[in-house]
Design an enzyme around this catalytic site. Structure first.
Site, PDB file in Angstrom:
ATOM      1  CB  SER A 109      -0.896  -0.008   1.241  1.00 38.47           C
ATOM      2  OG  SER A 109      -1.742   1.109   1.230  1.00 38.47           O
ATOM      3  N   GLY A 110       0.608   2.162  -0.954  1.00 34.41           N
ATOM      4  CA  GLY A 110       1.372   3.406  -1.045  1.00 34.41           C
ATOM      5  C   GLY A 110       2.577   3.328  -1.946  1.00 34.41           C
ATOM      6  CB  THR A 114      -3.885   3.997  -7.826  1.00 34.76           C
ATOM      7  OG1 THR A 114      -4.364   2.984  -6.946  1.00 34.76           O
ATOM      8  CG2 THR A 114      -5.055   4.704  -8.468  1.00 34.76           C
ATOM      9  CG  ASN A 159      -1.619   5.263  -0.540  1.00 30.93           C
ATOM     10  OD1 ASN A 159      -1.540   6.438  -0.880  1.00 30.93           O
ATOM     11  ND2 ASN A 159      -1.862   4.296  -1.391  1.00 30.93           N
ATOM     12  CB  SER A 162      -5.049   3.589   0.562  1.00 27.88           C
ATOM     13  OG  SER A 162      -5.026   2.183   0.563  1.00 27.88           O
ATOM     14  CB  SER A 163      -6.967   1.082  -4.276  1.00 22.32           C
ATOM     15  OG  SER A 163      -6.447   1.918  -5.271  1.00 22.32           O
ATOM     16  N   GLY A 382      -2.798  -3.015  -2.128  1.00 23.85           N
ATOM     17  CA  GLY A 382      -1.485  -3.600  -1.872  1.00 23.85           C
ATOM     18  C   GLY A 382      -1.436  -4.348  -0.557  1.00 23.85           C
ATOM     19  CD  GLU A 384      -4.296  -2.626   3.723  1.00 29.28           C
ATOM     20  OE1 GLU A 384      -4.007  -1.655   3.005  1.00 29.28           O
ATOM     21  OE2 GLU A 384      -5.424  -2.819   4.186  1.00 29.28           O
TER      22      GLU A 384
END
Length: 1085
Positions: A109-110, A114, A159, A162-163, A382, A384
């Protein structure tokens, strides 16, 4: 001393572009190389075809249209590593191999997944063609990003964007490579975020966007207050995100809904549901005699109004539930904990179904009836690890584990197995296969995986409260307690994932896995007065349900496996994203974090396999089909064993033996460069054939167009300006500078910018001093290029081309010319005007008028007068002002210039009348030329040796003036026949051709005797060349004959002038051949 990339753009070299080239393959060397490049602002690095991307946490300068042009159609090694190179490779492979492609973007994540997906979609949108329908699809594909980000992304501690859902976006293409459809599959939206967030995190972006960006009327209608008023937003204490403008983003979100085609009423309903969820969260409950009741009944009114339901009914459904038995049903009153759970379940269900509606709206807008080709982009949450990791993190990390398994399967395991199957010499390379972790989570039986145990517990218990979660922990210990990747801890369990150990808090696992929406709440929503809200709850509650309800874990397991199957059907490409720090600051490199990611992503093993292996493999028949055109033996088809055909092709291009190996069914090529050599030679072959076809076509079209172009150009000056004798019938050439061989001039244009007109002109300054300028006109504007000495730096003292001025068509206000036969014209522009002189002004003017009208949708003003005024550039004190040019009658065809103060007087003799029109070649001339035997044209199309005059780089400040350099012909003229062999002269045919047609049929020996006598006959004595009589002329430009009665000549050739004609078409004799040519291409001597 800084090293620079070999590319012409002077790109600084930092570390190695492709880590296969590292001298040592260790984690230290990999991390050091990535760090060096990151610190020099190079965020992309290759491992063979795999792209490594490091999040820079700032906007980088190399994502412009210039980079798109640079990478389009280029081989991977030609430019520095870039996501555009991978995107272009995908797109071209799809077109070449007619196979679907996908790109798997992975990382924690981050790490920038994306953003990477957005760049890929943006690149493909730019380079693929298409009309208005295709453009509409492109718009929807690009606009889907801000819409889904608003509703599916949120700030987390790791993030800021973050998605919180996964998406696989398939861009569908026609056979011609135009994006004409698409499809989005979405996975596991993190619904729990709607009702609670951790400290320093936010809810989904849309809530804050709406509160900040809604207008006064919307705020009143939706009852919007500040974020801290709402329970669903104030738990984390975080409302703002650095670098994010929520108000601006809200406008983009609404615009995206409009582009996608969501009706205005539905857009209003979407906002009502979002606001309704916020108001729903503010309904709290208090204990009243062991039962829960609404603390402030006043707060029921607004959510009920926004959702279109009765407030009393809403209160009833939140505090009681209907239990149905076989024969009867009873209402059960809920306690405060159960009522709060019910409220949150309704909020989560509303939001999740709204999100699904938005995805479906995008799909409906871009769906196509049948699939042809597609490129899939996987952008998924991602890996995490948070302070507290719950059921959502468990599912997210499971999906990442599956993606890592695909990467291992295809890049490490399958590749090595293929070498063994094909009989290629190979030393196995060890790696960690994470299938063992995937089985721990998803196995059905023997032993059952964590998800199977979880589903069993949920099926046998009410799954509410600590009891169920405690039972789950006990059963997990019994089922998988001895597994090497599983441990217990006091609040849950630990899994040793490929990316590290994660401790999961068992609390809430069963409740979130059951994910049940009670029938009472579905009934309540189906009673809404808004059809839009009713449509989000389409269930038929009268049908009896049989079997287990679907759980969240079984749903995500099915989705993950379906996704893997989809990806396996495509040709995969990989982007491995790295996160260099936790501070989210640029140029901040945390060594330990980077090393950890390099280790768990298996980059070292990836480099070793790629280094020892082969970059490219192809089954024999496909290889033969692709490269058959390279040799006569393989085209159109190879007759013989396929393996021998492949070997023949490889040897024909002189590929070294150590660069390839022949397997049992496939050929393996070691380095990408060797493959690019094959591709380049194939392109050249096609290019050669295409040029021959183009030349023939251009020749045909040119003949048709020339007279029409001359007529149109002549109409501009008709009855307004006298004409020069030698120009009125001149062929239009367009490019008089030969830009194809002039990179120093082409540098000012973009890669594929088409040239309408190019000429060396005289420009006159404020003192009427003449300066040479190269004038180039393209569909984008007019360029005036000069030369200057470099004053400093390594190139000091050298003469360099400089762009002196670029005129946009919209800024040109008019053109002024005299009524006499001179070559002067004034370009009037907003800032200041330009007085120019060109032999080819009529051609330039006709092209300018067309382009101007195309761009501005209005006609350009042209004025004719013998007293012209033009404004000069302001320079220093007293600069600016205007100058006057006066034209007077004089003697001769050459203009005489006499400057005096602010006035320039130009005298020139009388030209052809203003009413003159171009004349076609007279019948007498055509017949005269026609008497020459066609076969005697030794130089077919005037291009026996070369098709254009070679350009020699100037040693000083030089321009392509007529007397210094031969002007290359236009693309319509020279290219014809430059590849064609010279046609054989008629007098030479007796020595060269096949003479079988001279045989006399059925005459036995007489025919043979005649044939023998002909072959033995001595050649006729050559006729003495007559000494040249009368005038002669020298060519100042190359001319390529366009018809059988025309002659061709090169620059500086001297030949006889037989006859001058007022029409401009003169008769000459060259190399024993007589024919017509344009008089303005020569000078008399």
């Amino acid at each position: 001393m800084a090293k620079y990339h070999w590319q012409s753009q002077n790109v600084k070299q930092s570390g190695v572009d492709d880590m296969v080239l590292l001298s040592k393959i260790t984690e230290d060397a990999i991390v050091e190389n990535l760090k060096k490049r990151y610190m020099d602002d190079y965020i992309f690095t290759y491992i063979g075809s795999v792209l490594i991307s490091v999040n820079p946490f700032k906007q980088m300068p190399y994502f412009t249209d210039r980079e798109i042009e640079l990478y389009q159609g280029a081989a991977q090694y030609e430019n520095p590593p870039h996501i555009y190179a991978l995107s272009d490779n995908m797109y071209r492979n799809m077109m070449i191999d007619a196979e679907n492609q996908c790109v798997i973007i992975s990382g924690e994540s981050g790490a920038g997944k994306t953003v990477a997906a957005k760049y890929i979609m943006g690149y493909i949108s730019k380079v693929s063609g298409g009309g208005s329908k295709v453009q509409h699809v492109k718009d929807i594909i690009l606009q889907s990003n801000p819409l889904l980000e608003a509703f599916g992304n949120a700030k987390t501690v790791r993030n800021n964007n973050s998605s919180r859902f996964g998406k696989y976006f398939e861009i569908q293409f026609s056979r011609g490579g135009e994006p004409d459809g698409g499809k989005i599959s979405n996975f596991l939206l993190e619904k729990s975020r709607v009702v609670s967030q951790n400290e320093n995190e936010r809810n989904f972006h849309i809530y804050y966007q709406m509160i900040e960006g809604a207008n006064a009327q919307q705020k009143e209608g939706l009852g919007l207050m500040t974020p801290d008023y709402y329970y669903y937003l104030n738990q984390s204490g975080t409302y703002k995100v650095d670098g994010t403008n929520d108000s601006k983003d809200f406008q983009e979100t609404m615009e995206a809904m409009q582009v996608i085609g969501i009706p205005g009423d539905d857009q209003t309903q979407v906002l009502q549901i979002v606001a309704g969820i916020l108001h729903l969260g503010n309904i709290s409950f208090v204990e009243a005699g062991n039962y829960g009741q609404v603390e402030s009944p006043d707060l029921l009114a607004f959510p009920a109004y926004l959702l279109g339901v009765d407030p009393n009914r809403l209160q009833d459904k939140l505090t009681s539930r209907k239990w149905s038995g076989k024969n009867e049903s009873i209402n059960v009153t809920l306690n405060t904990e159960q009522a709060t759970y019910t409220r949150d379940a309704l909020a989560k269900a509303l939001y999740a179904r709204l999100f699904d509606y938005l995805v479906e709206a995008i799909n409906k807008a871009i769906q196509k009836p049948h699939e042809e080709f597609s490129i899939g982009v996987l952008d998924i949450y991602g890996f995490e690890i948070f302070k507290k990791n719950g059921f959502e993190q468990f599912c997210i990390n499971f999906v990442n584990e599956k993606l890592q398994q695909i990467f291992i399967e295809l890049t490490l395991k399958a590749e090595q197995e293929e070498y063994v199957q094909e009989g290629i010499k190979w030393t196995p390379i060890d790696y960690f296969n994470n299938k063992i972790v995937c089985d721990l989570i998803e196995n059905k039986l023997n032993p059952p995986g964590i998800m199977s145990v979880l589903d069993d517990v949920c099926a046998t218990l009410h799954a509410k409260g600590e009891g169920a979660d405690g039972t789950l922990l006990q059963k997990l210990q019994a089922a998988v307690g001895t597994h090497e990747h599983f441990n217990n801890w006091n609040s849950g369990f630990v899994i040793h994932h490929y990316a590290g150990k994660v401790s999961y808090d068992i609390n809430g696992f069963c409740e979130r896995n059951r994910d049940v929406l009670f029938p009472d709440l579905i009934e309540l929503m189906q009673s809404s007065e808004y059809n839009f809200i009713c449509s989000l709850f389409p269930e038929n509650l009268n049908n009896e349900k049989k079997g287990r309800p679907t759980t969240a874990s079984s749903k995500i397991k099915k989705q993950a496996n379906d996704l893997v199957n989809t990806l396996m059907k495509c040709t995969p490409h990989y982007i491995r994203c790295l996160k260099p720090n936790e501070t989210k600051r640029p140029k901040d490199w945390e060594e330990s974090r980077a090393r950890h990611q390099v280790e768990y992503l298996g980059l070292r093993e990836n480099i070793r396999v790629r280094r020892a292996g082969f970059a490219y493999r192809r089954v024999f028949n496909k290889f033969l089909m692709r490269y058959a055109i390279l040799t006569a033996e393989t085209w159109p088809c190879w007759r013989g064993p396929e393996q021998q055909g492949v070997l023949h092709l490889l040897r024909s291009v002189n590929m070294d033996n150590d660069q390839y190996q022949m397997g049992r069914t496939k050929v393996f090529v070691k380095n990408p460069e060797s493959l690019f050599l094959l591709e380049e030679m194939r392109e050249r072959k096609f290019d050669t054939f295409a040029r021959i076809i183009q030349k023939s076509w251009r020749r045909y079209i040119a003949r048709k167009k020339y007279e029409q172009m001359r007529e149109e150009a002549s109409d501009i000056l008709y009855n307004s300006k006298e004409r020069r004798k030698n120009s009125i019938n001149r062929n239009f050439v367009g490019d008089y500078l030969g830009l194809e061989t002039r990179p120093e001039l082409r540098q000012f244009l973009t890669k594929r910018e088409r040239v309408d007109f190019a000429d060396c002109v005289n420009k006159y300054d404020r003192r009427f001093k003449s300066i040479k300028r190269d004038l180039i006109m393209t569909p984008k504007g007019i360029y005036l290029i000069g030369r200057e000495k470099v004053k400093k730096g390594p190139e000091k003292g050298q003469i360099k081309e400089v762009l002196k001025r670029k005129l946009e068509f919209g800024s040109i206000s008019g053109v002024s010319l005299s009524t006499r036969q001179d070559d002067f014209f004034i370009l009037h522009e907003v800032q200041y005007d330009s007085l120019l002189e060109s032999n080819f002004k009529t051609e330039f003017l006709s092209l300018l008028l067309k382009r101007y009208e195309e761009v501005t949708k209005r006609k350009l003003t042209i004025s004719f007068a013998d007293r012209l005024e033009f404004r000069v550039k302001k320079e220093g004190w007293g600069g600016g002002g205007s100058r006057v040019v006066v034209f007077q009658s004089g003697q001769g065809d050459l203009a005489q210039l006499k400057p005096g103060g602010k006035t320039l007087t130009i005298t020139v003799g009388d030209g052809l009348p203003k009413s003159s029109k171009p004349t076609k070649k007279s019948a007498q001339q055509s017949r005269g030329g026609g008497r020459i035997n066609v076969a005697s044209r030794a130089h077919q199309n005037g291009a026996a040796k070369v098709s254009r005059a070679p350009y020699n780089p100037p040693s000083d400040i030089t321009y392509s003036s007529p007397h210094k350099h031969g002007r290359p012909p236009s693309t319509a003229l020279p290219k014809m026949g430059s590849q064609r062999a010279p046609r054989v002269p008629a007098h030479n045919q007796y020595n060269q051709g096949n003479m079988d047609f001279l045989n006399v049929p059925d005459q036995g020996m007489s025919g043979k005797q005649r044939k023998r006598s002909i072959s033995q006959r001595p050649p006729p004595a050559p006729k003495p060349q007559p000494r040249p009589q009368g005038p002669r002329c020298r060519a100042i430009y190359q001319y390529v004959g366009q018809d059988t009665d025309e002659i061709s000549f090169e620059v500086s050739e001297v030949f006889d002038l037989v006859k001058e004609d007022p029409s401009g078409w003169w008769t000459g004799r060259i190399r024993g051949r007589e024919g017509l040519f344009p008089g303005n291409y020569v000078e008399k001597i």
